[in-house]
Design an enzyme around this catalytic site. Structure first.
Site, short mmCIF file in Angstrom:
data_model
loop_
_atom_site.label_atom_id
_atom_site.label_comp_id
_atom_site.label_asym_id
_atom_site.label_seq_id
_atom_site.Cartn_x
_atom_site.Cartn_y
_atom_site.Cartn_z
N PHE A 59 -0.75 16.18 4.32
CA PHE A 59 -1.14 15.55 3.06
C PHE A 59 0.04 15.55 2.10
CE2 PHE A 59 -3.18 14.74 -0.94
CZ PHE A 59 -4.10 13.78 -0.60
N GLU A 104 0.85 -1.20 0.00
CA GLU A 104 0.00 0.00 0.00
C GLU A 104 0.88 1.24 0.00
OE1 GLU A 104 -2.47 1.59 -0.77
OE2 GLU A 104 -4.10 1.22 0.65
N ASP A 105 0.35 2.34 -0.52
CA ASP A 105 1.12 3.58 -0.53
C ASP A 105 1.24 4.18 0.86
OD1 ASP A 105 -1.57 4.27 -0.44
OD2 ASP A 105 -1.50 5.71 -2.08
N ASP A 133 -3.31 5.46 6.67
CA ASP A 133 -3.80 6.68 7.32
C ASP A 133 -4.68 6.24 8.50
OD1 ASP A 133 -4.24 9.49 7.42
OD2 ASP A 133 -6.07 9.30 6.27
N ARG A 161 1.42 12.00 -9.32
CA ARG A 161 1.87 10.61 -9.10
C ARG A 161 3.24 10.38 -9.70
NH1 ARG A 161 -2.59 7.62 -7.23
NH2 ARG A 161 -4.61 8.13 -8.13
P1 5GP Z 1 -7.10 4.82 5.19
O1 5GP Z 1 -8.15 3.80 4.94
O2 5GP Z 1 -5.86 4.27 5.85
O3 5GP Z 1 -7.64 6.01 5.94
O4 5GP Z 1 -6.77 5.41 3.78
C1 5GP Z 1 -5.61 5.18 3.10
C2 5GP Z 1 -5.70 5.83 1.75
O5 5GP Z 1 -5.98 7.24 1.89
C3 5GP Z 1 -4.38 5.74 1.06
O6 5GP Z 1 -4.27 4.54 0.32
C4 5GP Z 1 -4.39 6.98 0.20
O7 5GP Z 1 -5.03 6.70 -1.03
C5 5GP Z 1 -5.23 7.98 0.97
N1 5GP Z 1 -4.36 8.93 1.70
C6 5GP Z 1 -4.25 9.05 3.05
N2 5GP Z 1 -3.36 10.00 3.37
C7 5GP Z 1 -2.89 10.50 2.20
C8 5GP Z 1 -1.92 11.52 1.88
O8 5GP Z 1 -1.29 12.18 2.71
N3 5GP Z 1 -1.72 11.72 0.54
C9 5GP Z 1 -2.38 11.05 -0.44
N4 5GP Z 1 -2.08 11.35 -1.71
N5 5GP Z 1 -3.28 10.09 -0.17
C10 5GP Z 1 -3.53 9.82 1.15
#
Ligand code: 5GP
Length: 185
Positions: free
Chosen positions: A153, A100-101, A104, A166
């Site tokens: 962010f 995963e990237d 959060d 990206r």
């Molecule tokens: P979670 O379910 O953990 O809240 O969401 C994770 C997803 O939220 C990540 O895969 C990403 O797509 C998006 N996300 C959360 N924080 C960031 C951030 O700082 N930058 C970007 N570009 N996407 C984020």
């Protein structure tokens, strides 16, 4: 370095990222020796990280791609993840690593991990480029993390804002002037 006028500050350069990705790949290679793990790339954000990571892994691995969106939260039971693109193979008995990237709140991965375990994977671990532990609401602790970051962010190296940025080769914080008031996946 391919930066952008909309990037307020660089957090991790191309060189720092590639050094860390190689370290994590080495750890995965040692941990999964002889296990032929299945690495699942969560599209689109993890794609850049994924292709760099797998090329640094020295053992045999297989790869699959998924695209998901998450509904609800970790306190809800199963089935809270909508699969937009699924893996093409049977997961029974497989050692799975979700790539995963960024983690959060952890809700997406909490639900995805549950789903993949329910399909019979013998083990589901999580590898992420970035971790924002201060934002966590779900019971998720990634097993392999390249960098922990504060609650800001970030964009670049696969991560977008409204589908832009990206292709940047570094990771950095987006300028507030470039943000239109809401974030995008
Ligand atoms: P979670 O379910 O953990 O809240 O969401 C994770 C997803 O939220 C990540 O895969 C990403 O797509 C998006 N996300 C959360 N924080 C960031 C951030 O700082 N930058 C970007 N570009 N996407 C984020």
């Amino acid at each position: 370095m391919k930066t952008h006028v909309d990037m307020e500050k660089v957090l991790f350069s191309k060189e720092e990222i590639s050094e860390k990705v190689a370290e994590v790949a080495k750890q995965i290679s040692a941990d999964y020796e002889g296990k032929n793990p299945l690495l699942i790339c969560v599209l689109k954000g993890a794609s850049v990280f994924f292709v760099d990571l797998i090329r640094e892994i020295s053992i045999d691995v297989e790869m699959e791609f998924m695209s998901v969106s998450s509904y609800g939260n970790s306190t809800q039971s199963s089935g809270r993840v909508k699969i937009e693109k699924d893996v093409g193979i049977d997961l029974t008995g497989r050692n799975v690593i979700i790539v995963e990237d960024i983690v959060d709140t952890g809700n997406t991965l909490f639900n995805l991990r549950k789903l993949l375990s329910a399909r019979g994977a013998s083990d589901v671990k999580i590898c992420c480029l970035l971790d924002k532990p201060s934002r966590r609401t779900a019971d998720i602790k990634p097993d392999y993390v390249c960098f922990e970051i504060p609650d800001e962010f970030v964009i670049g190296y696969g991560l977008d804002y409204a589908e832009k940025y990206r292709n940047l080769d570094c990771v950095g914080v987006i300028k507030s002037s470039a943000v239109m008031g809401s974030s995008s996946k």
